[in-house]
Write an enzyme that holds these catalytic residues in place. Structure first.
Site, PDB file in Angstrom:
ATOM      1  N   TYR A  67       0.861  -1.175   0.000  1.00 17.64           N
ATOM      2  CA  TYR A  67       0.000   0.000   0.000  1.00 17.64           C
ATOM      3  C   TYR A  67       0.902   1.230   0.000  1.00 17.64           C
ATOM      4  O   TYR A  67       0.877   2.066   0.911  1.00 17.64           O
ATOM      5  CB  TYR A  67      -1.001   0.002   1.165  1.00 17.64           C
ATOM      6  CG  TYR A  67      -2.291   0.666   0.746  1.00 17.64           C
ATOM      7  CD1 TYR A  67      -3.155   0.023  -0.134  1.00 17.64           C
ATOM      8  CD2 TYR A  67      -2.623   1.948   1.176  1.00 17.64           C
ATOM      9  CE1 TYR A  67      -4.315   0.643  -0.581  1.00 17.64           C
ATOM     10  CE2 TYR A  67      -3.779   2.567   0.740  1.00 17.64           C
ATOM     11  CZ  TYR A  67      -4.615   1.904  -0.134  1.00 17.64           C
ATOM     12  OH  TYR A  67      -5.761   2.510  -0.576  1.00 17.64           O
ATOM     13  N   GLY A  81       6.534   8.013   0.835  1.00 14.99           N
ATOM     14  CA  GLY A  81       7.635   7.677   1.743  1.00 14.99           C
ATOM     15  C   GLY A  81       8.348   6.408   1.266  1.00 14.99           C
ATOM     16  O   GLY A  81       9.574   6.365   1.154  1.00 14.99           O
ATOM     17  N   HIS A  82       7.550   5.363   0.937  1.00 16.34           N
ATOM     18  CA  HIS A  82       8.160   4.125   0.414  1.00 16.34           C
ATOM     19  C   HIS A  82       8.909   4.418  -0.888  1.00 16.34           C
ATOM     20  O   HIS A  82      10.007   3.912  -1.115  1.00 16.34           O
ATOM     21  CB  HIS A  82       7.077   3.090   0.079  1.00 16.34           C
ATOM     22  CG  HIS A  82       6.296   2.586   1.238  1.00 16.34           C
ATOM     23  ND1 HIS A  82       4.937   2.769   1.364  1.00 16.34           N
ATOM     24  CD2 HIS A  82       6.679   1.871   2.327  1.00 16.34           C
ATOM     25  CE1 HIS A  82       4.505   2.200   2.468  1.00 16.34           C
ATOM     26  NE2 HIS A  82       5.538   1.647   3.081  1.00 16.34           N
ATOM     27  N   GLN A 117       4.062  -9.938  13.106  1.00 18.80           N
ATOM     28  CA  GLN A 117       4.318  -8.692  13.844  1.00 18.80           C
ATOM     29  C   GLN A 117       3.041  -7.994  14.278  1.00 18.80           C
ATOM     30  O   GLN A 117       3.095  -6.873  14.771  1.00 18.80           O
ATOM     31  CB  GLN A 117       5.222  -7.759  13.028  1.00 18.80           C
ATOM     32  CG  GLN A 117       4.603  -7.182  11.773  1.00 18.80           C
ATOM     33  CD  GLN A 117       5.631  -6.433  10.930  1.00 18.80           C
ATOM     34  OE1 GLN A 117       6.494  -7.035  10.303  1.00 18.80           O
ATOM     35  NE2 GLN A 117       5.550  -5.111  10.903  1.00 18.80           N
ATOM     36  N   GLN A 162      12.901   6.756   8.736  1.00 21.79           N
ATOM     37  CA  GLN A 162      13.072   7.228  10.127  1.00 21.79           C
ATOM     38  C   GLN A 162      11.756   7.231  10.888  1.00 21.79           C
ATOM     39  O   GLN A 162      11.731   7.232  12.112  1.00 21.79           O
ATOM     40  CB  GLN A 162      13.673   8.635  10.134  1.00 21.79           C
ATOM     41  CG  GLN A 162      14.034   9.082  11.551  1.00 21.79           C
ATOM     42  CD  GLN A 162      14.210  10.565  11.686  1.00 21.79           C
ATOM     43  OE1 GLN A 162      15.002  11.138  10.960  1.00 21.79           O
ATOM     44  NE2 GLN A 162      13.488  11.185  12.599  1.00 21.79           N
ATOM     45  N   ASP A 173       9.866   4.965  11.453  1.00 22.69           N
ATOM     46  CA  ASP A 173       9.918   3.800  12.339  1.00 22.69           C
ATOM     47  C   ASP A 173      11.301   3.739  12.985  1.00 22.69           C
ATOM     48  O   ASP A 173      12.044   2.776  12.802  1.00 22.69           O
ATOM     49  CB  ASP A 173       9.614   2.538  11.534  1.00 22.69           C
ATOM     50  CG  ASP A 173       8.241   2.592  10.903  1.00 22.69           C
ATOM     51  OD1 ASP A 173       7.255   2.780  11.634  1.00 22.69           O
ATOM     52  OD2 ASP A 173       8.141   2.492   9.668  1.00 22.69           O
ATOM     53  N   MET A 201       3.741  10.359   6.534  1.00 23.24           N
ATOM     54  CA  MET A 201       3.035   9.427   5.644  1.00 23.24           C
ATOM     55  C   MET A 201       3.076   8.017   6.223  1.00 23.24           C
ATOM     56  O   MET A 201       4.092   7.583   6.753  1.00 23.24           O
ATOM     57  CB  MET A 201       3.675   9.444   4.264  1.00 23.24           C
ATOM     58  CG  MET A 201       3.357  10.705   3.522  1.00 23.24           C
ATOM     59  SD  MET A 201       3.842  10.604   1.803  1.00 23.24           S
ATOM     60  CE  MET A 201       3.547  12.313   1.343  1.00 23.24           C
TER      61      MET A 201
HETATM   62  O1  PAF Z   1       8.148  -1.223   8.243  1.00 21.73           O
HETATM   63  C1  PAF Z   1       7.483  -2.146   7.727  1.00 21.73           C
HETATM   64  O2  PAF Z   1       6.743  -1.975   6.769  1.00 21.73           O
HETATM   65  C2  PAF Z   1       7.624  -3.561   8.296  1.00 21.73           C
HETATM   66  O3  PAF Z   1       7.768  -3.538   9.663  1.00 21.73           O
HETATM   67  C3  PAF Z   1       8.753  -4.375   7.630  1.00 21.73           C
HETATM   68  C4  PAF Z   1      10.116  -3.778   7.904  1.00 21.73           C
HETATM   69  C5  PAF Z   1       8.527  -4.466   6.137  1.00 21.73           C
HETATM   70  C6  PAF Z   1       8.765  -5.793   8.202  1.00 21.73           C
HETATM   71  O4  PAF Z   1       7.560  -6.438   7.974  1.00 21.73           O
END
Ligand code: PAF
Length: 292
Positions: free
Chosen positions: A34, A38-39, A63, A150, A152, A186
């Site tokens: 999605y 940022g990605h 997670q 950053q 995260d 974002m």
């Molecule tokens: O930051 C994320 O999107 C997730 O925590 C990651 C690093 C892809 C691990 O599932």
């Protein structure tokens, strides 16, 4: 054209081809899809520094806690592929849950101490899930460099610790948080925000700005700064504070007076949607600089 790879076997064959081209460097951007700007900025950074850019799109069930949003997490692979293609991602690795976890894993990665605070305290087991999947992804993709945002910041600290402790031959690069025009960081989860909540969501950024202003004026007392940040967030009627903390960074140890690098981090539910944001403050003597 971005090529989508669904299995580990398929990637291994591709990897052998890539590595035959001497000196090819693989830049890796792990995501849960999605995609937002940022990605894409991480992918652009990878594009500038690597010969081949691989992005993973995998919503990692390990997670998410039992009460969390694994089922609702937004998914749209077709749109993600189009966006990744625009910025020149060469391969998307998009395995199924069965491909990644054919059986319940008996081996997991547990990173201690720095996972006991901030999101690790609010989301028990979350970073074990992150450590386990990122470790698997590093073994599968075998990148030279991996790019994280950053936003995260705790995740980055946890992954850096894992890479150091387990000697992964991967260089970790942290890229700045990408923000909307009003400052909201974002996140794929912003899609959950209803219109009124979206307006209120800016208080996370405003709280960081308040701390920055006070620090520029010379304030270094952690309690004073946290009280001010809390006041700013409390102005949003729908805000429910999970945490606002200042810790040494990256160790996440306690601090009461700021004389070294710190993270100002907060997690706030706005109308039920949990948002996080942070600012890293670098301190050299009386000089402070901010990464926000
Ligand atoms: O930051 C994320 O999107 C997730 O925590 C990651 C690093 C892809 C691990 O599932």
């Amino acid at each position: 054209m971005t090529q989508v790879i669904y299995t580990i076997e398929e990637w291994r064959t591709k990897y052998e081809e890539i590595k035959q081209l001497k000196g090819s460097r693989i830049g890796f951007v792990p995501t849960m899809g999605y995609l937002h700007d940022g990605h894409l900025s991480l992918a652009c950074e990878a594009k500038q520094n690597a010969d081949v850019v691989v992005m993973s799109i995998f919503i990692n069930p390990l997670q998410f806690g039992p009460e969390e949003d694994y089922e609702q997490y937004p998914r749209d692979l077709e749109r993600d592929v189009e966006q990744a293609d625009r910025v020149g991602v060469d391969y998307i690795f998009a395995p199924s849950v069965e491909e990644m976890y054919p059986t319940k894993p008996k081996t997991t990665v547990k990173i201690q101490e720095i996972t006991e605070r901030l999101c690790g305290a609010s989301r028990p087991g979350h970073f074990d899930g992150v450590g386990t999947v990122v470790s698997k992804l590093f073994h599968i993709i075998q990148p030279d460099t991996a790019y994280f945002g950053q936003k995260d910041a705790q995740q980055v600290a946890v992954i850096q610790q894992m890479v150091q402790d387990l000697n992964f031959p991967v260089h970790i690069v942290t890229c700045p948080t990408f923000r909307e025009d009003d400052g909201l960081a974002m996140s794929s989860r912003n899609v959950y925000l209803k219109e009124k909540d979206r307006q209120e969501a800016v208080v996370l950024f405003e709280a960081l700005q308040r701390v920055k202003t006070l620090m520029l004026e010379g304030e270094r007392d952690v309690k004073t700064l946290l009280d001010e940040a809390q006041d700013v967030v409390s102005q949003a009627p729908s805000a429910d504070i999970d945490y606002i903390h200042i810790y040494r960074y990256p160790s996440l140890e306690d601090i009461s007076y700021i004389d070294t690098d710190v993270i100002v981090a907060l997690a706030v539910r706005i109308g039920g949607t949990r948002l996080i944001d942070n600012m890293i403050v670098e301190v050299v003597g009386k000089e402070v600089s901010f990464r926000v």
